[in-house]
Design an enzyme around this catalytic site. Structure first.
Site: not given
Ligand code: NAD
Length: 487
Positions: A155, A181, A256, A290, A389
């Site tokens: 994550i 983790k 993701e 995100c 991004e």
């Protein structure tokens, strides 16, 4: 926030409901982004720790108490953990705010959300049922959803608390044993949450946690041959590594990987609502979301007026330390701050025009990793600021002249995570929403409060698989078809 947060009971790796130091004995400093100083340390877990965590999860799943629990009992445990988190909302809020730098109100919203994830998936745990399928005479066919086994969860640092709920609650609800983790840049709240899970009664091995560096603990978890499924949220570059590791072990993964999500505003939109949403969708969490609304695609008919009003709003947006509870906090690290400022400088060098910028509150530490929120007007639809991004509070705006162009621009990046469409014309909003390639499209709103019930995930470079909502249960489960011949 100048006082150290409550020391955690232990800062190690969490295996079999017990803290232990990393096998290497090494630790990593945790830096408070609003202050730019180390205020805690975590264990630097590595391969040996991941091996132990996976072995513990395997045992819990195959032979231990966890694997034997009925779905209803699992659901009760999840619900209990949700309530326990509610009882600790103030504590989780304080840890998360200092660790990530986000405003207290945002940290609190995240702490409330993680409790809600456990409430939602607690209720869902015994409702994941299969079908019967009409088949040839003499056969009875049924499908059943079973756990995958041991799931690995890597994550990120932007929403450590919410990510914990999103990925761990759904996987535990299905009956998997989890190894997490968390991110080395911010993970203190997840470390407290695993402790609360043990306190709620989760049996040993149901949820293990190995903090550490991505290239050490993360890579070891992704490559582990005894992990049955991986859930990853983070950058496309690391997502590629995780997917390659999953492929080598012939297992599935959910990725993701962020987005460059457009807010498409037509001239007939509810002007005030759209204006407020465009600001909020990029300012939230300092743009480190995100699903941040990082591109504004604006109808040329209202460009001048809307951009002027947006500039006025943006000029009032203020970044500050968590306890100042301003619109946004600092970004997570010096590295991210430099990266964002570098992208912005490059954009300015190639013609992007700064149309407005916010402020950094007086009193915010000059050692904090603050970035002034800003809007850039861009003419060239292929400009990097419109395609890449930034993961910071930077909005890129461009105008469109008709519906066709709006859709083309919306779909013109490699990403496809979220989109917002603003129009009073229902048929047009429907047409555009259907044509945009994204995992979630919001019409006349953006994000809908991020509800845990709403399946979330991307298409294209944003990744694949779904988390949140009931859909996540399907991704964390293995569908078995059982065929009985009875004559
Ligand atoms: P990252 O992808 O490096 O880190 C995400 C997680 O992956 C962390 O837990 C990290 O320790 C782990 N990781 C790193 N290297 C690994 C490896 N080789 N094997 C396995 N796990 C590994 O993301 P970052 O460096 O923290 O941020 C970089 C960029 O990623 C950001 O600027 C942003 O664009 C993107 N990002 C996206 C999200 C999102 O929610 N989609 C979240 C965080 C970052």
């Amino acid at each position: 926030m100048n006082q150290p947060v409550q020391p955690l009971a232990a800062q190690g790796v969490f295996i079999d409901n017990t803290w232990r130091p990393a096998a290497s004995g090494r630790t990593l400093p945790m830096i408070a982004p609003a202050e730019g100083v180390a205020f805690a340390a975590i264990a630097a877990g590595g391969k040996e720790d991941v091996d132990a965590a996976v072995a513990s999860a395997r045992h819990a799943y195959e032979e231990g108490a966890w694997g034997r629990l009925a779905a209803t009992e699992r659901g009760r445990l999840l619900t209990k953990l949700g309530r326990l988190i509610e009882d600790h909302v103030d504590e989780i809020t304080a840890i998360e705010a200092r660790d990530t730098g986000k405003p207290m109100k945002q940290a609190r919203a995240d702490a409330v959300a993680v409790a809600r994830y456990f409430e939602y998936y607690g209720g869902a745990a015994d409702k994941l049922h299969g079908d019967t399928i009409p088949y040839a005479n003499g056969y009875f066919v049924a499908t059943v959803y079973e756990p995958k086994g041991v799931t690995g969860h890597i994550i990120p640092w932007n929403y450590p608390v919410q990510m914990f709920g999103r990925t761990i609650a759904a996987s535990l609800a299905v009956g998997n044993a989890c190894v997490m983790k968390p991110a080395e840049d911010a993970c203190l709240a997840p470390l407290r949450l695993v402790e609360l899970a043990a306190e709620a009664g989760f049996p040993e091995g149901a949820l293990n946690c190995v903090p550490g560096l991505g290239e050490e603990a993360g890579a070891a978890l992704a490559a582990h041959p005894d992990v049955d499924f991986l859930s990853f949220t983070g950058s496309p570059e690391v997502g590629t590594l995780v997917q390659a590791a999953a492929a080598r072990n012939h297992i599935g993964c959910t990725l993701e990987l962020g987005g460059k999500s457009p807010q498409v505003v037509f001239a007939d939109a509810d002007y005030e609502a759209a204006l407020a949403s465009v600001v909020a969708a990029i300012v939230q969490n300092a743009g480190q979301t995100c699903s941040a609304g990082s591109r504004l695609l604006l109808d040329a008919k209202i460009w001048d007026r809307f951009m002027a009003d947006l500039a006025l709003r943006f000029a009032k947006v203020t970044a500050g330390a968590p306890e100042m509870d301003r619109d946004l906090g600092p970004v997570i690290s010096k590295v991210q701050q430099r990266r964002i400022l570098g992208m912005v400088a490059a954009a300015e060098g190639s013609g992007a025009k700064k149309l407005a910028e916010g402020q950094i509150a007086a009193g915010a530490s000059t050692d904090g990793f603050f970035v002034k929120p800003a809007i850039y007007g861009v003419e060239n639809p292929t400009a990097p600021l419109l395609r890449d991004e930034v993961f910071g509070p930077i909005l890129a705006a461009i105008r469109f002249h008709d519906e066709e162009e709006a859709v083309r621009l919306a779909n013109s990046t490699d990403y496809g995570l979220v989109a917002g469409v603003w129009s009073a014309d229902g048929a047009r909003a429907m047409r555009v929403a259907r044509r945009i390639k994204a995992g979630q499209v919001f019409v006349n709103n953006y994000g809908a409060g991020g509800g845990v019930e709403l399946p979330f995930g991307g298409v294209k470079k944003s990744g694949h698989g779904r988390e949140k909502g009931f859909a996540a249960l399907h991704d964390f489960a293995a569908l078995k078809t059982m065929v009985f011949k009875h004559n």
